[in-house]
Design a protein around this motif. Structure first.
Motif, PDB file in Angstrom:
ATOM      1  N   TYR A  70      -6.542 -52.700 -48.444  1.00 16.39           N
ATOM      2  CA  TYR A  70      -6.134 -52.156 -47.410  1.00 16.39           C
ATOM      3  C   TYR A  70      -5.071 -53.123 -46.703  1.00 16.39           C
ATOM      4  N   LEU A  71      -5.303 -54.281 -46.494  1.00 19.25           N
ATOM      5  CA  LEU A  71      -4.541 -55.103 -45.462  1.00 19.25           C
ATOM      6  C   LEU A  71      -3.236 -55.813 -46.248  1.00 19.25           C
ATOM      7  N   ASN A  72      -3.236 -55.903 -47.336  1.00 19.61           N
ATOM      8  CA  ASN A  72      -2.059 -56.637 -48.171  1.00 19.61           C
ATOM      9  C   ASN A  72      -0.765 -55.795 -47.869  1.00 19.61           C
ATOM     10  N   PRO A  73      -0.462 -54.676 -47.637  1.00 20.43           N
ATOM     11  CA  PRO A  73       0.730 -53.836 -47.072  1.00 20.43           C
ATOM     12  C   PRO A  73       1.251 -54.428 -45.790  1.00 20.43           C
ATOM     13  N   PHE A  74       0.519 -54.902 -44.994  1.00 20.73           N
ATOM     14  CA  PHE A  74       0.941 -55.495 -43.844  1.00 20.73           C
ATOM     15  C   PHE A  74       1.482 -56.886 -43.962  1.00 20.73           C
ATOM     16  N   ASN A  75       1.815 -57.498 -45.173  1.00 23.54           N
ATOM     17  CA  ASN A  75       2.583 -58.796 -45.225  1.00 23.54           C
ATOM     18  C   ASN A  75       3.805 -58.488 -45.571  1.00 23.54           C
ATOM     19  N   THR A  76       4.639 -58.212 -44.317  1.00 20.12           N
ATOM     20  CA  THR A  76       6.095 -57.803 -44.438  1.00 20.12           C
ATOM     21  C   THR A  76       6.526 -58.232 -43.189  1.00 20.12           C
ATOM     22  N   ASP A  77       7.733 -58.683 -43.516  1.00 23.72           N
ATOM     23  CA  ASP A  77       8.503 -58.985 -41.914  1.00 23.72           C
ATOM     24  C   ASP A  77       9.221 -57.894 -41.029  1.00 23.72           C
ATOM     25  N   ALA A  78       9.079 -56.872 -41.925  1.00 23.56           N
ATOM     26  CA  ALA A  78      10.146 -55.433 -41.233  1.00 23.56           C
ATOM     27  C   ALA A  78       8.947 -54.964 -40.339  1.00 23.56           C
ATOM     28  N   ASP A  79       9.306 -54.792 -39.026  1.00 27.89           N
ATOM     29  CA  ASP A  79       8.568 -54.322 -38.298  1.00 27.89           C
ATOM     30  C   ASP A  79       6.746 -54.382 -38.241  1.00 27.89           C
ATOM     31  N   PRO A  80       6.684 -55.472 -38.014  1.00 30.53           N
ATOM     32  CA  PRO A  80       4.959 -56.021 -38.428  1.00 30.53           C
ATOM     33  C   PRO A  80       4.027 -55.338 -37.523  1.00 30.53           C
ATOM     34  N   SER A  81       3.200 -54.820 -38.171  1.00 32.53           N
ATOM     35  CA  SER A  81       1.940 -54.605 -37.299  1.00 32.53           C
ATOM     36  C   SER A  81       1.160 -55.499 -37.104  1.00 32.53           C
ATOM     37  N   LEU A  82       0.906 -55.800 -35.619  1.00 34.80           N
ATOM     38  CA  LEU A  82       0.288 -57.083 -35.111  1.00 34.80           C
ATOM     39  C   LEU A  82      -1.339 -56.937 -35.499  1.00 34.80           C
ATOM     40  N   LEU A  83      -1.931 -55.796 -35.736  1.00 33.73           N
ATOM     41  CA  LEU A  83      -3.380 -55.767 -35.766  1.00 33.73           C
ATOM     42  C   LEU A  83      -3.502 -56.140 -37.247  1.00 33.73           C
ATOM     43  N   GLY A  84      -2.655 -55.379 -38.132  1.00 36.80           N
ATOM     44  CA  GLY A  84      -2.701 -55.522 -39.638  1.00 36.80           C
ATOM     45  C   GLY A  84      -2.692 -57.007 -39.940  1.00 36.80           C
ATOM     46  N   ARG A  85      -1.365 -57.566 -39.271  1.00 40.63           N
ATOM     47  CA  ARG A  85      -1.309 -59.046 -39.907  1.00 40.63           C
ATOM     48  C   ARG A  85      -2.162 -59.929 -39.288  1.00 40.63           C
ATOM     49  N   LYS A  86      -2.943 -59.620 -38.190  1.00 37.69           N
ATOM     50  CA  LYS A  86      -3.757 -60.614 -37.713  1.00 37.69           C
ATOM     51  C   LYS A  86      -5.013 -60.381 -38.667  1.00 37.69           C
ATOM     52  N   ASN A  87      -5.514 -59.219 -39.076  1.00 34.05           N
ATOM     53  CA  ASN A  87      -6.645 -59.075 -39.813  1.00 34.05           C
ATOM     54  C   ASN A  87      -6.413 -59.497 -41.385  1.00 34.05           C
ATOM     55  N   LEU A  88      -5.188 -59.578 -41.572  1.00 36.11           N
ATOM     56  CA  LEU A  88      -4.713 -60.193 -43.081  1.00 36.11           C
ATOM     57  C   LEU A  88      -4.857 -61.604 -43.082  1.00 36.11           C
ATOM     58  N   SER A  89      -4.373 -62.159 -41.948  1.00 33.22           N
ATOM     59  CA  SER A  89      -4.588 -63.606 -41.958  1.00 33.22           C
ATOM     60  C   SER A  89      -5.949 -63.956 -41.824  1.00 33.22           C
ATOM     61  N   ARG A  90      -6.830 -63.283 -41.136  1.00 30.38           N
ATOM     62  CA  ARG A  90      -8.333 -63.499 -41.436  1.00 30.38           C
ATOM     63  C   ARG A  90      -8.814 -63.367 -42.769  1.00 30.38           C
ATOM     64  N   LEU A  91      -8.228 -62.550 -43.395  1.00 31.33           N
ATOM     65  CA  LEU A  91      -8.900 -62.311 -44.776  1.00 31.33           C
ATOM     66  C   LEU A  91      -8.359 -63.712 -45.365  1.00 31.33           C
ATOM     67  N   TYR A  92      -7.047 -64.252 -45.538  1.00 32.94           N
ATOM     68  CA  TYR A  92      -6.637 -65.315 -46.024  1.00 32.94           C
ATOM     69  C   TYR A  92      -7.608 -66.527 -45.717  1.00 32.94           C
ATOM     70  N   ILE A  93      -8.198 -66.586 -44.561  1.00 32.19           N
ATOM     71  CA  ILE A  93      -8.901 -67.749 -43.957  1.00 32.19           C
ATOM     72  C   ILE A  93     -10.170 -67.570 -44.803  1.00 32.19           C
ATOM     73  N   ASP A  94     -10.647 -66.253 -44.993  1.00 30.33           N
ATOM     74  CA  ASP A  94     -11.992 -66.107 -45.526  1.00 30.33           C
ATOM     75  C   ASP A  94     -11.879 -66.552 -47.048  1.00 30.33           C
ATOM     76  N   LEU A  95     -10.813 -66.356 -47.563  1.00 28.83           N
ATOM     77  CA  LEU A  95     -10.590 -66.639 -49.010  1.00 28.83           C
ATOM     78  C   LEU A  95     -10.320 -68.065 -49.249  1.00 28.83           C
ATOM     79  N   GLY A  96     -10.052 -68.737 -48.215  1.00 34.96           N
ATOM     80  CA  GLY A  96      -9.690 -70.131 -48.458  1.00 34.96           C
ATOM     81  C   GLY A  96      -8.308 -70.465 -48.446  1.00 34.96           C
ATOM     82  N   ASP A  97      -7.704 -69.732 -48.434  1.00 39.82           N
ATOM     83  CA  ASP A  97      -5.949 -69.797 -48.334  1.00 39.82           C
ATOM     84  C   ASP A  97      -5.506 -70.014 -47.097  1.00 39.82           C
TER      85      ASP A  97
END
Length: 500
Positions: A70-97
């Motif tokens: 659900y969150l990987n589609p938000f990894n884009t520079d075009a018209d970024p969704s603030l909520l989506g990119r914030k939650n995706l960055s939290r996922l990266y932190i949980d995964l240790g990336d």
């Protein structure tokens, strides 16, 4: 009316899922947000908001594959969704990336004045601080967390300040600043408890108002069309009314169950917070106690060296090494067996007898049956009182001194009486005044505070008192200290890392 009703229902389900997420009920939050799926295209409840929300709930549940979907589609520079990119960055932190998380979130931070509301921008700084914390870059983590905190406060969105307070507590703990860690940990639990309680009451009132408004609107529409569709509208009115009343009753019952569960959880969290606070205070006091004790012992060794009594100094140093090893071993535990504490006291008293040329004798007495291996007390609890008796009572006595340490079990408490036949409190105070020494008994003060924490008492009078020992003629012939210590039948096995 159908679209409006669907939108209201979808919005209610969406906010209810966020409420459960904030309260930590992730599985329930997932179930509720999934029910909102048919309404994601109704009104402003857009699909990307729904995807970002359900993806974050999967992340909190530890289901990272579903979260990535659900969150990987938000990894884009075009018209970024603030909520989506914030939650995706939290996922990266949980995964240790952490590098991906920093790259993603810092690209938003670098956009000046984006987002416009300060609390959303403060969240970006908090996420960046979490990524730095994961990389063990505590300096950068502290910098981002502190920069984000004023923004969150300015936005008056306390729910977004919870993660920041918790993160600051962890950072300061890693930096070994336990006072600051304790402060922010306390703020975290207080704010979480307050937010959950206020959100619950607000949501409950909001649902009631929405139901009442829906009911009024339905009645007005039915009255306007009564002349044309009287029979049909009456049936629709009854159906809508019954549906709303039934839904409200169901929601109210559900809210009562939620409130009960959260109340029990808040009580448990409050008890854990109090316990953690006491442990932190005990750690800080032990950290002060050990240097004080070591300083006194080294002072004694120094006196023998200055007198050029090398044999006695060597013997004293050998005993001191055994004693200090015992002290350091015991200081890593919150509680130790009474037998270990008594053994440590024996070593200390033997050292003091050597120092004062066997000018006093001592006895350790058990008045009734005590299983010293099964009773646990804080380490270094009895030594300061023995030290005080020797230095201020027996050291100035003419003739042979005597020190008795008597232990017994009274009213489910361990009672320890430390009695000496020294000069007494009054003469000791006079000698202290004449000598001009104004130094306070630092070790005794710390030990009294530790015993208060251990007994969960605020007043020292309830567990600690000092009395004069009188002879047959009513004259003062010594001093005794009476300690009452709560019995503990289980040891604390967790090792405590003392602050630097």
């Amino acid at each position: 009316r159908k679209n409006q009703f669907q939108f209201s229902l979808g919005q209610s389900l969406f906010w209810m899922s966020l409420f459960y997420e904030t309260a930590g009920e992730y599985q329930t939050a997932l179930s509720v947000i999934q029910q909102a799926r048919p309404y994601v295209n109704e009104g402003p409840l857009f699909k990307d908001v729904w995807s970002a929300t359900i993806g974050d709930i999967y992340r909190l549940l530890g289901k990272y594959d579903s979260a990535s979907y659900y969150l990987n589609p938000f990894n884009t520079d075009a018209d970024p969704s603030l909520l989506g990119r914030k939650n995706l960055s939290r996922l990266y932190i949980d995964l240790g990336d952490y590098d991906k998380a920093l790259s993603l979130i810092n690209s938003l931070i670098e956009i000046k004045n984006y987002p416009a509301d300060p609390d959303s921008r403060g969240v970006l700084f908090t996420i960046s601080a979490s990524a730095c914390f994961g990389k063990k870059d505590y300096t950068s983590a502290l910098k981002f967390a502190r920069e984000g905190l004023p923004m969150l406060k300015a936005g008056h969105r306390k729910v977004r300040m919870i993660d920041n307070y918790e993160l600051l507590a962890k950072i300061f703990h890693c930096l070994r600043k336990d006072d600051s860690a304790y402060y922010y940990q306390t703020r975290f639990y207080e704010m979480k408890d307050s937010i959950v309680n206020r959100q619950f009451l607000w949501r409950l009132n909001n649902y009631k108002n929405e139901a009442d408004e829906e009911k009024k609107t339905s009645q007005i529409n039915l009255l306007n069309k009564e002349n044309q569709l009287k029979d049909q509208k009456l049936k629709q009115q009854a159906l809508v009314r019954n549906s709303l009343v039934g839904g409200f009753i169901l929601l109210f019952l559900l809210a009562l169950v939620i409130f009960r569960n959260l109340s029990l959880k808040r009580k448990k969290e409050r008890a854990e917070l109090q316990k953690k606070g006491s442990e932190l205070e005990m750690q800080a006091l032990r950290a002060q106690m050990n240097p004080h004790f070591i300083f006194n012992c080294l002072s004694s060794i120094n006196k023998f060296i200055l007198k050029e009594d090398t044999d006695t100094a060597s013997d004293y140093l050998t005993r001191f090494s055994r004693l200090i090893r015992t002290v350091l071993t015991n200081s890593q535990l919150s509680l130790i067996p009474l037998s270990d504490e008594i053994e440590m006291v024996r070593l200390y008293l033997e050292m003091e007898r050597l120092r004062f040329s066997d000018s006093f004798d001592y006895n350790i007495i058990y008045e009734n049956t005590i299983e010293s291996e099964t009773i646990y007390i804080p380490p270094m609890l009895l030594q300061p009182f023995c030290e005080n008796a020797i230095w201020h009572g027996l050291m100035h006595k003419q003739g042979q001194g005597k020190l008795d340490v008597t232990m017994s079990v009274v009213n489910d408490q361990l009672q320890c009486v430390i009695a000496d036949n020294g000069i007494g409190r009054e003469k000791a105070a006079e000698m202290k005044t004449k000598s001009g020494v104004k130094q306070k008994s630092f070790g005794l003060k710390i030990t009294t505070e530790r015993l208060a924490l251990f007994n969960n008492e605020k007043s020292a009078d309830s567990f600690f008192r000092t009395e004069d020992v009188l002879d047959q003629d009513g004259n003062i012939s010594g001093t005794k200290v009476i300690l009452n210590i709560k019995l503990k039948q289980q040891a604390t096995t967790q090792t405590v890392n003392e602050p630097a």
